[in-house]
Every structure is written in structure tokens, then in C-alpha cells.
Design an enzyme around this catalytic site. Structure first.
Site, PDB file in Angstrom:
ATOM      1  N   ASP C 145       0.859  -1.186   0.000  1.00  0.00           N
ATOM      2  CA  ASP C 145       0.000   0.000   0.000  1.00  0.00           C
ATOM      3  C   ASP C 145       0.896   1.237   0.000  1.00  0.00           C
ATOM      4  O   ASP C 145       1.456   1.608   1.034  1.00  0.00           O
ATOM      5  CB  ASP C 145      -0.920   0.022   1.231  1.00  0.00           C
ATOM      6  CG  ASP C 145      -2.004  -1.057   1.168  1.00  0.00           C
ATOM      7  OD1 ASP C 145      -1.815  -2.061   0.426  1.00  0.00           O
ATOM      8  OD2 ASP C 145      -3.027  -0.909   1.859  1.00  0.00           O
ATOM      9  N   LYS C 208      -6.759   3.341  -3.504  1.00  0.00           N
ATOM     10  CA  LYS C 208      -7.174   3.366  -2.110  1.00  0.00           C
ATOM     11  C   LYS C 208      -7.342   4.810  -1.674  1.00  0.00           C
ATOM     12  O   LYS C 208      -6.571   5.680  -2.082  1.00  0.00           O
ATOM     13  CB  LYS C 208      -6.091   2.648  -1.282  1.00  0.00           C
ATOM     14  CG  LYS C 208      -6.293   2.630   0.216  1.00  0.00           C
ATOM     15  CD  LYS C 208      -5.197   1.789   0.910  1.00  0.00           C
ATOM     16  CE  LYS C 208      -5.190   1.995   2.408  1.00  0.00           C
ATOM     17  NZ  LYS C 208      -4.096   1.242   3.081  1.00  0.00           N
ATOM     18  N   LYS C 244     -10.129   0.251  -2.602  1.00  0.00           N
ATOM     19  CA  LYS C 244     -10.039   0.081  -1.154  1.00  0.00           C
ATOM     20  C   LYS C 244     -10.301   1.395  -0.430  1.00  0.00           C
ATOM     21  O   LYS C 244      -9.438   2.255  -0.369  1.00  0.00           O
ATOM     22  CB  LYS C 244      -8.658  -0.452  -0.767  1.00  0.00           C
ATOM     23  CG  LYS C 244      -8.484  -0.641   0.751  1.00  0.00           C
ATOM     24  CD  LYS C 244      -7.145  -1.264   1.097  1.00  0.00           C
ATOM     25  CE  LYS C 244      -6.900  -1.246   2.613  1.00  0.00           C
ATOM     26  NZ  LYS C 244      -5.561  -1.760   2.981  1.00  0.00           N
TER      27      LYS C 244
END
Lengths: 317, 491, 308
Positions: C145, C208, C244
Site C-alpha cells: 500500500d 485506495k 479500497k
């Protein structure tokens, strides 16, 4: 359309006053024969005013206006439904330009009309006198007409501010209502005032960005047609105001039934005429403004021929 | 980028479907039979006649309601006149306002009951009745209540006077909301009312009569007559009515305007529409697509200001249409009382027949039809959301008001072409503009001949916002300060 | 994608290539999703799906190997009295904890996600960020991430932001790359839309919303705009990108409305942990409480659910 009229047991044509196509009373057009030593006068031909031009009626018909002494004052064009149709076409094509003109410019032009009328005031006093109005009254009527134009010239850029609204809606939107001209307006002006009533009827219509087709007072049409000459010299775009002369009973139904007219203003006390106008107006859900008595100029007469347009837009990032 | 040119599509036939979520109806009481509300009491119709009102989602009879005849209309107008003369026109404006506030409050208190009945009687999704119709109806009373003692401030240099008895005839698409649009300003301006709800949706108006009773309004200030077109005609033609307010089709509006010719009755008409929604290439496309969905599928398209025509700029047309079709697959058609229903039942068998006739006509005219192919419930009246492409300005499905979930899509290249097509109609109620460019909103908005312009939004309503049309979409405005003048004499 | 980067100069999309976004329209659409009433069987199904999509997260300065082990236990055994529930999708930790998590999770099938690139600020030289990714992947991280350089993005240095993502993707090797836009620092939905496009074109496997360290974190409007960006990118390229939302989703009801939004925006293909994740720490317990309530019909207390 004719059905309505016939159902009431009368035909519009037979009711028309003073059918004069057969014979005019006098060939001298109402002027006294001049002494041999003086100059022969040049009488004015009164014509229609359509799309910024002065055509004769396509029908070739005329009617005679008689002055207060019983002499023929003028042979007027007796406008036909086709003349009216042409006038509507002119008014429609002039509409977007006039409606989009800035309020400031409309004010300037109306003020210019007032200036031109002032400059020609004498001519109108003379015409009114010819029709039997005394000099004082005549000049009061002319000055009142000038002042009426100045009054509405001043309103052009103000009525929007007075009558618009920002509406505090509950959702996240900016919402405002403004006025827009209703479109093409037909005007049947009152009979009792040759100039002032005519000016009072059409000034608020065009001050608000509409275009108009007005019928001159049938028995007293000289000033209205002369007023066209004032308009013509005042930067009023062609087609914004179109003026017809003719028989009201013949034209009232056309004025109220035409599908490309958005509103009709009628100064009228005639119950049966009012009913016909209102019935015919329903053809295309016209706005109908009936004025049974003369009213002094006020901004509500501008609002009578305005539509409210409300616009929403989100407020967000 | 022409996204629809890509072969990639999404699949919305998901394994995860929403379980039924029906709104409960156990708190709602509907009588077997309703009488007329005249002079503050429920009275049997002199006509002696009753008719059924049914639930269009299952064709079951909900109740029997009275059919008001000419004698009943006369009785109601007399009651309204008496109430006007003895109570309402003499009351202090501030007190009048307080009665209207009471109505607003009681509607808020009974909101869920109203929402459920509105959905049952008219077929609209409970979500819309609950989130739109009923709150807006209450808000409308609340807004106009406050005007009652402030009318002198609304019209410079005028002394507003009430008109007298107002006859009001309302449609079936927003029954309670339309009643509020009519009654609230009429009462605030000091008039009394005879109101006729639509034949297929009388119940919330009768429930409103209960509210008016509970609010303790002087008897006769509001009278509610159920009935059909003949009842409406009797109201329009009654000699002692001073004003007619009508919302409905342009054809009936025309008949009313003609019927009122030669009388002194004032009138406002809120009639049909065929609004164009214009999407420019620079618009926020995803929000525009959603706006189109709200414009035409809100309330099954039973909306006079529905965006029933879509004009989309050619360069984004494929993308917009593809996204629209995908979005339509997520619309849930079915039980109006289910909280997840997006599109409820068509209001009546008659209306369904009319819509279906237009669907046939569209195909006959050579248009291309798209539906998602969802299955309709066995009972009741249903129409799947429908798009027509390949249509021309001359097609009847482009020109005529269908009043159903049916959208006609055309493309354009230039701004002028879009405006010309948008305005090429006898109607002028509303219009939509979708563009990211502010200057374009103002220029197109000014050119569109319509009374309500929704820019980057659609089908928004508010009591403070004037509503009404240009051209054959009607005469006068409802809502906002502008809505007052319909119920006042300003001379 | 990564190979292309070696041979061709990749040009970042320009801001005007992303469509405009109207915030009020987005809010209204979200309100429609939130008015969906998810009951009975569909609720249970949704709650199970939510559980399977959770990236159970601990990203604190005070994290210890012990805490990470506890979290991994929780990930594998969510609640003993609910036997038929799925495990979460992944455990999300700092690079230093990757090895510990990897060991604790063993063959459970639960992925290890590691934040990297000087999370949460991203304020480090590119070389350092790439090294960090390589390190985390080397320690066994299945997913990375990363955060974008918001400073550079806001300065308008889009090509630099783009190039960095391309390089990170390459550094990931086989690990999946989630690109955190930190939408709370981007300011407008128009920028969110553009940043989504930028990240996807640069090779992101997932996009995300947030680090969870900045408020606002994930919101439904922001997520909707990103989902729509994913959909348009899919229309254009046929490549699916995952989504996400992270931070701020702690209640089951809200999570279900995210699923409603997902279902009605991207449809069936995205309704799985492969394409949609919730970055959350306390969401799992609320979902468990709701599942328990669905089974027993009795409203639950937090005291009966372990907090790790």
C-alpha cells in the site's frame, strides 16, 4: 373560429362600422378648398407599420376617418388577417434580438422615442385637434404620452431588480427567479384616447422586451399611425412594434386566436368581445390581460407580460 | 474518448440481491368508505354515488369514495362562501397563519402514515412518498403559513386583497403535495377552498381533511370533494367561485380556460410538458446520467416537468447512452411499498394503456427501443423504464407528453441546434442543462423558453421556488412569493 | 506494464482527460445508496462479504510484534460462536512487522499487506521509497500500500507523481500494488477523479482512498468517484482495478452501504475480496455483532467480542 361568432348570431363583417369601400363622401380628403392665392396642402397618406416599413394593406381595402367637422380626415388602411399574419412574423423574428437587448439599451431607445415625440409634439396636437380635442387637452395628452415613455424608459433596468427573487431552497442549490418577456404580444388599445392610451398600452410591453402588434383605435387611428413615424426615427428595431389600422371586430379574433401570439392585452368593456378574446386565447393557452378602464402607468403592467423563470444550480466544490 | 466504443460491459445481475424490505402498513388506517368533507364535516354525497379507489400495484380495492355531483359542489361552494364571509376573511392574518402552521405540524407528525397511503393509492415508491412528497407537502404549508401576515411586503405599492372562494383541481401524480401547493397559498392569502383530488388518488386528500378537522379550522374553510371530471367541471362552472387553480393536462387546461371565458373568475393553470435535458460534452457525465435517470424515471415519469427528451452532444452520445443503459439495470421495478423500489406501479390501467400505445407508436415510427427486460409483477400496472434512440423531432414520442418512464434520445452538434430542438415544442415547463462551463449555463438557460431551468440537476422542488410554465405549459406560478399573486387581487 | 516502462517513456494523463465531477450530484447519488434497506438474508450475505473484504489493520507507532501476532490470531479466528464465517482478506502492517505477520498467518490464506513509501506522508526520496517496497516484498508482503506524493500532485508535477507510481509498481514485482491517494488532502472530487486515473494508468492494481492518518479519510462520495474512475478505465482498457476505502468505516451498516454502492456502480465482477477491500481496524467486530444478532435475534454488546 368563425363558429363562435356565428353561434352568437352575428357576423363580424356585417357588424363592421361605416363600410366605405363603395364611395367616399369627398375627394378632397377633408381639407377645405384653398383660395387660389395660397399653396395647396400636401396631405399625408396613413399606412400600416409592419417590420419597420410602411406598407399599404395587402387587401387594398380602406376605411375613412371623419374629423370632428364631418370631413374626411384620412383614408386608412383596413388591415386584413394577412397583414396581421405578416406583422406577427415580423414581431416573432424581432423578438429574440429585442429580448436579448440590454435593459440599458431598451431604456435608451424608449427615451429616444420620448425625445422624438417631444420634437413632433405639434403634429400630434394638430391631429388630436382635428379629431375634436381642444388644444389644451390635446397638448396635455401629448405631454402625458411623452412622460409615459420616459417613465417606462426608466423602468427597463429596474423592474427586474424589484420583482426578481433569490429563493432560499432547503437543498444545496442556488435558486433564483428572474423575469423574461412572454414573447409576442397583441394589443387591442382602448378607443377613448388616440395617443396616450395607445402609448400607455404598448410602452410597458416593449419596455419588458416583448414585441408587439397593436391595433390603432378604430375611430381615432391617426395618432397611432403617426406614432409609427416617431418609432421609425427612434432606433426601435424593425418588427418590435407593428401597428395596424382597421376594424376591431374583424381583427379582434385574429389577435386572440393566432397560435404564435403569447399574450393578448385588450382594453375593452365589451362583454361579448372579451368572451371571444378569452375563448380564442385558449387555443394556445395565451395569457389574457383585460383592462376595463384606463390605468396610470405602473411597473405591474410590465409584469403582466413577463414570465418568471426559475433556475437551479448546485452549490458544491 | 468514446468509452462506449469499448466492448467492455458490466454485469449487474449480481448474486447478491436485496431481500424484500416492505414498509409496514399496520399503523395505517383506511376506512372502507369515505364521504365528502364539506363545512367541516364528512357528509354523504347528495348524488348517493360512490366509486372504488384501488391500489394500482395489486388492483385491490382500498376504499370506496363518494362521487360529488353538482348539488354537492354547490353545497361545498356555499360552505366555503359562508366560511369566507363569516370567519376567514375577517380573521387576523397572523391567526390565519397559525392555523396553517398547525396543518404543517400535523402532517409532519403523521408523515409515515401519509407516505404509506400515498404509495398504496397512487403506486409511487414509498421511498419517494416518504422522502419527497410528504416532507415537501408539510414544508409547503409551513412556508405559506408565514406569509399570511406579511402579504403587504410582497407587492410594492399595492394592498393585496383575497379573492374569495378558490376551486382547485389537482392531478394524481403527487396527490398530497399538489393539494398542499393549492391549499397553502390560498389559505394564507385569505381565501377559502373547494378542492377536488384526482379520481384515482383521493385518499391522502381525505386524510388531509382529517388533519384540517384536527387543526380545528373554521368549518368550510377547506372543503374536499372526491369525484371525476364532471365534479371538476361543476367546480369550474360554479357561479360563486372566484378563482380556479388547475394542475393537469394541457387539453383539460384548454377546456377550462375556454369555459372561464366571459367570467370574472381568475385562474392559474399548471399543465403539460415535454422537457429537454441537454447534455454537453463538457458535462460531469456521471452526474448527468444520474440526472437523466431522476429526470425521467422519478415517480414512473408521471411528472409534468419530467425530462422526457434527452439531447446529448454527439461526441459523448455513445458514452452517455451506454452508461444510461447500465444504470437502468440497477433500477428496481416492483412493489411500491418496498423501501428499495425505484420504480413503482403505473397509476392506473388507463394510463398504462396510454403509455403502451406510445411504446407501440415509437416502434412504428422507426425508433429503437431499449428496456432492461425485467419481469413485471403478475398483478397491477407496470411499465419497465424505456429508452428510445434513433428518434426525430417529428416523432410523436418526441412531441407529445407520454407521462410515463419513457425517454426519447436525440443528439446534437452545436449549442444553437440543441436550443432550437429544445424549444421546438408547444410546451415550456422545464429544461435541463448539463455542462461544466458556467457561461454556457447562463447563455443556454436564457435561450430556453421554459419556466424552470435545472442546471446540473433536475426535478428539484422547494416551497420557496416558483414553479410554472411558458407557452402551453400553463399560466401563473406556484410556490415562492410569486405563488401568492395567484390568490390575491392586487389592484 | 512494468516492462513497457523500461522501453517507452510513459506520459501521464493530463488533468483535463479526467471527466468533471459535480459534488452535489455525487452526494445525491450517495444518498440514494444509503436509502437502500438491506434486510434478512441479503444482510447476512452482505455481512459475510464485508468480513471477507477486510484488511485488518494496525498502523501505530506503538505496534509491537506481540500486537501483530494478536491481530493475526483475530484475523484467523474472528469469533468462535460464529463458525461459518469467512476470514478477513489481509492483515495490513508496517514493513517492520511483515515477517512477524507472515509467520503468524502461515497457510491461512490471509494475505499480508504492507504500507510502504514513507507511509503516511510519503516525504522521502524516491530511492528510499523503492528500497522500502523491495524490503517489504522481500520479507514476504503480498500486497504493497503506497502513498502518492501529494505535495507534488498539488504543485501540478503530475508526471513526477506518475513516474514514481510506475517505478513502485516495478519494484513490487509480483506483489499487488495499492495506491493511496490520500483524498483528504486532495481537496476536491475533481482532483480525486484525476488522481485515480493517474494511478491506474501508472499501473495500480488497487486504488485506495486514505492512510487513515488524515481526516477526512474514506467517505462514500470519494469512494463513488473512484469507483466511477475504475469503471471508465475498465471501459477504456478492459483492465479491472480494485478499490479500497480505508479509515472511518467502523460500522457494519455503513460497510453494507459501501457494498450497495459497489454493486450498483461496478456490478458483480467486483463483489469479491480480489477487487474490493475495506481498510479498517474496528469494523470486523461490529460486523460480528450484527451477524450474532441476525442469528440470535438479540442485540449485542461489545464486551462479548475480543478487541485486538
Amino acid at each position: 373560429m368563425d363558429k363562435t361568432v356565428k353561434a352568437e348570431g352575428r357576423s363580424i363583417d356585417s357588424a363592421a362600422p361605416r363600410e366605405t369601400q363603395s364611395a367616399a363622401k369627398s375627394a378632397s380628403r377633408g381639407r377645405a378648398k384653398p383660395p387660389a392665392t395660397t399653396r395647396l396642402g400636401v396631405a399625408k397618406t396613413y399606412k400600416l407599420y409592419i417590420n419597420g416599413k410602411f406598407p399599404r394593406t395587402e387587401s387594398g381595402r380602406y376605411f375613412t376617418v371623419v374629423d370632428s367637422k364631418g370631413n374626411i380626415a384620412a383614408n386608412m388602411c383596413r388591415a386584413s388577417r394577412k397583414d396581421f399574419r405578416e406583422a406577427v412574423l415580423a414581431a416573432r423574428s424581432a423578438f429574440s434580438g429585442w429580448a436579448d437587448a440590454s435593459a440599458y439599451l431598451r431604456g435608451q431607445i424608449l427615451y429616444r422615442v420620448a425625445e422624438m415625440l417631444e420634437a413632433r409634439a405639434e403634429q400630434f396636437v394638430t391631429e388630436l385637434k382635428l379629431m375634436g380635442v381642444d388644444k389644451r387637452t390635446a397638448s396635455r395628452e401629448v405631454t402625458a404620452a411623452i412622460d409615459c415613455l420616459v417613465y417606462y424608459a426608466g423602468w427597463t433596468d429596474k423592474y427586474q431588480q424589484v420583482f426578481s427573487a433569490v429563493n432560499p431552497v432547503a437543498s444545496s442549490h442556488f435558486n433564483f427567479s428572474i423575469l423574461e418577456p412572454v414573447g409576442v404580444v397583441s394589443v387591442l388599445t382602448g378607443q377613448n384616447s388616440a395617443l396616450l392610451g395607445f402609448v400607455e398600452a404598448i410602452a410597458p410591453v416593449i419596455a419588458g422586451g416583448n414585441t408587439a402588434i397593436a391595433l390603432a383605435p378604430e375611430q381615432n387611428p391617426l395618432c397611432a399611425i403617426s406614432f409609427a413615424e416617431v418609432l421609425h426615427s427612434s432606433d426601435v428595431p424593425a418588427g418590435v412594434i407593428n401597428i395596424l389600422s382597421g376594424y376591431r371586430k374583424e381583427l379582434a379574433e385574429q389577435f386572440s386566436s393566432h397560435m404564435d401570439i403569447n399574450a393578448i392585452i385588450a382594453n375593452s368593456n365589451d362583454a361579448s368581445e372579451i368572451k371571444i378574446i378569452q375563448e380564442q386565447a385558449a387555443n394556445n393557452i395565451k395569457r389574457v390581460i383585460i383592462r376595463t378602464k384606463p390605468i396610470a402607468p405602473d411597473p405591474y403592467q410590465i409584469i403582466d407580460v413577463q414570465e418568471t423563470k426559475t433556475t437551479w444550480h448546485p452549490i458544491g466544490g | 474518448m468514446n468509452k462506449a466504443a469499448a466492448p467492455h460491459t458490466l454485469n449487474f445481475d449480481t448474486g447478491w440481491a436485496y431481500s424484500p424490505a416492505p414498509e409496514s402498513t399496520d399503523h395505517v388506517h383506511i376506512e372502507d368508505q369515505y364521504k365528502l368533507f364539506i363545512g367541516g364535516k364528512f357528509v354523504a354525497p347528495k348524488s348517493g354515488k360512490y366509486f372504488d379507489t384501488i391500489n394500482p400495484a395489486n388492483e385491490k380495492v382500498l376504499a370506496r369514495v363518494a362521487q360529488a355531483g353538482a348539488a354537492d359542489v354547490d353545497r361545498a361552494v356555499t360552505a366555503a362562501r359562508d366560511a369566507y364571509d363569516t370567519d376567514w376573511s375577517k380573521m387576523k392574518p397572523a391567526e390565519r397563519g397559525k392555523y396553517i402552521y398547525r396543518i404543517a405540524r400535523i402532517i409532519q407528525e403523521r408523515a409515515r402514515e401519509f407516505a404509506v397511503i400515498e404509495s398504496m393509492d397512487g403506486g409511487k415508491p414509498i421511498r419517494e412518498a416518504r422522502d419527497v412528497d410528504i416532507p415537501l407537502a408539510a414544508a409547503h404549508f409551513f412556508y405559506y403559513a408565514g406569509w399570511a401576515d406579511k402579504l403587504d411586503y410582497a407587492f410594492p405599492c399595492r394592498t393585496p386583497q383575497s379573492l374569495g372562494v378558490a376551486g382547485q383541481i389537482i392531478p394524481w401524480n403527487f396527490p398530497l403535495l399538489m393539494a398542499a401547493w393549492k391549499i397553502a397559498p390560498a389559505l394564507a392569502c385569505g381565501n377559502t377552498v373547494v378542492l377536488k383530488p384526482a379520481e384515482t388518488t383521493p385518499l391522502t386528500a381525505l386524510k388531509l381533511a382529517e388533519v384540517i378537522e384536527a387543526a380545528d379550522l373554521p368549518p368550510g374553510v377547506v372543503n374536499i370533494l372526491t369525484g371525476d371530471g364532471s365534479t371538476g367541471a361543476a367546480i369550474v362552472n360554479h357561479e360563486d367561485v372566484n378563482k380556479i387553480a388547475f394542475t393537469g393536462s394541457t387539453n383539460v387546461g384548454r377546456i377550462i380556460q375556454r369555459a372561464l371565458a366571459g367570467t370574472d373568475k381568475r385562474y392559474t393553470l399548471e399543465l403539460g410538458g415535454k422537457a429537454a435535458n441537454i447534455i454537453f460534452a463538457d458535462a460531469a457525465i456521471d452526474q448527468a446520467v444520474e440526472g437523466v435517470v431522476n429526470a425521467i424515471f422519478f415517480n414512473q415519469g408521471h411528472v409534468c416537468c419530467a425530462g422526457s427528451r434527452l439531447l446529448v452532444q454527439e461526441s459523448v452520445a455513445d458514452e452517455v447512452i451506454a452508461k444510461l443503459k447500465e444504470r437502468m439495470q440497477t433500477l428496481i421495478v416492483g412493489d411500491p411499498l418496498d423501501k428499495n423500489t425505484d420504480i413503482g406501479a403505473i397509476n392506473s390501467a388507463e394510463q398504462l394503456e396510454r403509455i403502451n400505445a406510445y411504446l407501440d407508436l415509437g416502434l412504428e415510427e422507426g425508433a429503437e427501443m431499449f428496456q432492461c427486460g425485467g419481469k413485471n409483477p403478475d398483478k397491477g400496472y407496470w411499465c419497465q423504464p424505456t429508452l428510445f434512440t434513433n428518434v426525430a423531432q417529428s416523432h410523436r414520442i418526441v412531441r407529445e407528453e407520454i407521462f410515463g418512464p419513457v425517454l426519447a434520445i436525440q443528439t446534437f452538434r452545436t449549442l444553437d441546434e440543441a436550443v432550437a430542438k429544445a424549444n421546438n415544442t408547444q410546451y415550456g415547463l422545464s429544461g435541463g442543462i448539463w455542462t461544466d462551463k458556467g457561461a454556457k449555463i447562463f447563455s443556454v438557460g436564457a435561450k430556453m423558453r421554459a419556466g424552470v431551468i435545472w442546471a446540473n440537476t433536475f426535478n428539484k422542488f422547494d416551497p420557496t421556488s416558483p414553479f410554472g410554465g411558458y407557452k402551453e405549459s400553463g399560466v401563473g406560478r406556484e410556490g415562492g412569493m410569486h405563488g401568492l399573486s395567484a390568490y390575491l387581487d392586487l389592484h | 506494464m512494468a516492462q513497457m516502462a523500461k522501453t517507452v517513456v510513459m506520459i501521464a494523463p493530463k488533468p483535463d482527460q479526467a471527466p468533471r465531477v459535480d459534488q452535489v450530484g455525487v452526494d445525491e447519488r450517495v444518498a440514494r445508496f444509503r436509502s437502500r434497506s438491506i434486510k434478512k438474508a441479503s444482510k447476512v450475505e452482505a455481512l459475510n462479504l464485508v468480513l471477507s473484504q477486510i484488511d485488518l489493520t494496525t498502523l501505530e507507532g506503538q505496534d509491537t510484534p506481540g500486537k501483530v501476532r494478536q491481530l493475526c490470531q483475530k484475523a484467523m479466528r474472528l469469533h468462535d460462536s460464529l463458525p461459518d464465517i469467512p476470514h478477513v482478506a489481509a492483515v495490513c502492517v508496517y514493513p517492520m512487522m511483515v515477517a512477524e505477520a507472515k509467520k503468524a498467518l502461515g497457510a491461512s490464506g490471509i494475505k499480508v499487506a504492507s504500507v510502504a513509501t514513507s507511509f503516511p506522508s510519503g516525504m522521502a526520496p524516491s530511492e528510499v521509497k523503492l528500497e522500502e517496497i523491495k524490503l517489504a516484498v522481500g520479507l514476504g508482503a503480498d500486497e504493497i500500500d503506497m502513498v502518492i506524493s501529494r505535495g507534488k500532485f498539488l504543485e501540478g508535477k503530475y508526471q513526477e507523481v506518475f513516474d514514481e507510481i510506475v517505478a513502485c509498481k516495478e519494484a513490487c514485482g509480483d506483489a499487488h500494488l495499492k495506491v493511496i491517494l490520500e483524498t483528504g488532502e486532495l481537496g476536491t472530487l475533481d482532483r480525486v477523479r484525476y488522481a485515480s486515473l493517474l494511478a491506474m494508468q501508472a499501473g495500480a492494481d488497487f486504488i485506495k482512498t486514505s492512510t487513515g492518518k488524515i481526516q477526512p479519510a474514506a467517505t462514500m462520495p470519494v469512494t463513488l468517484v473512484m469507483l466511477q474512475a475504475i469503471r471508465d478505465y475498465y471501459y477504456d482498457t478492459g483492465r479491472m482495478v480494485g478499490m479500497k476505502p480505508a479509515g472511518g468505516i467502523s460500522k457494519a451498516k455503513l460497510a453494507i452501504h459501501y457494498l450497495v454502492m459497489l454493486r450498483e456502480t461496478l456490478g458483480e465482477a467486483w463483489m469479491s475480496p480480489d477487487w474490493f477491500r475495506f481498510g479498517a481496524s474496528s469494523l470486523a467486530n461490529d460486523v460480528l455483532m450484527q451477524l450474532q444478532k441476525q442469528q440470535t435475534g438479540i442485540y449485542q454488546s461489545e464486551d462479548y467480542f475480543s478487541k485486538d
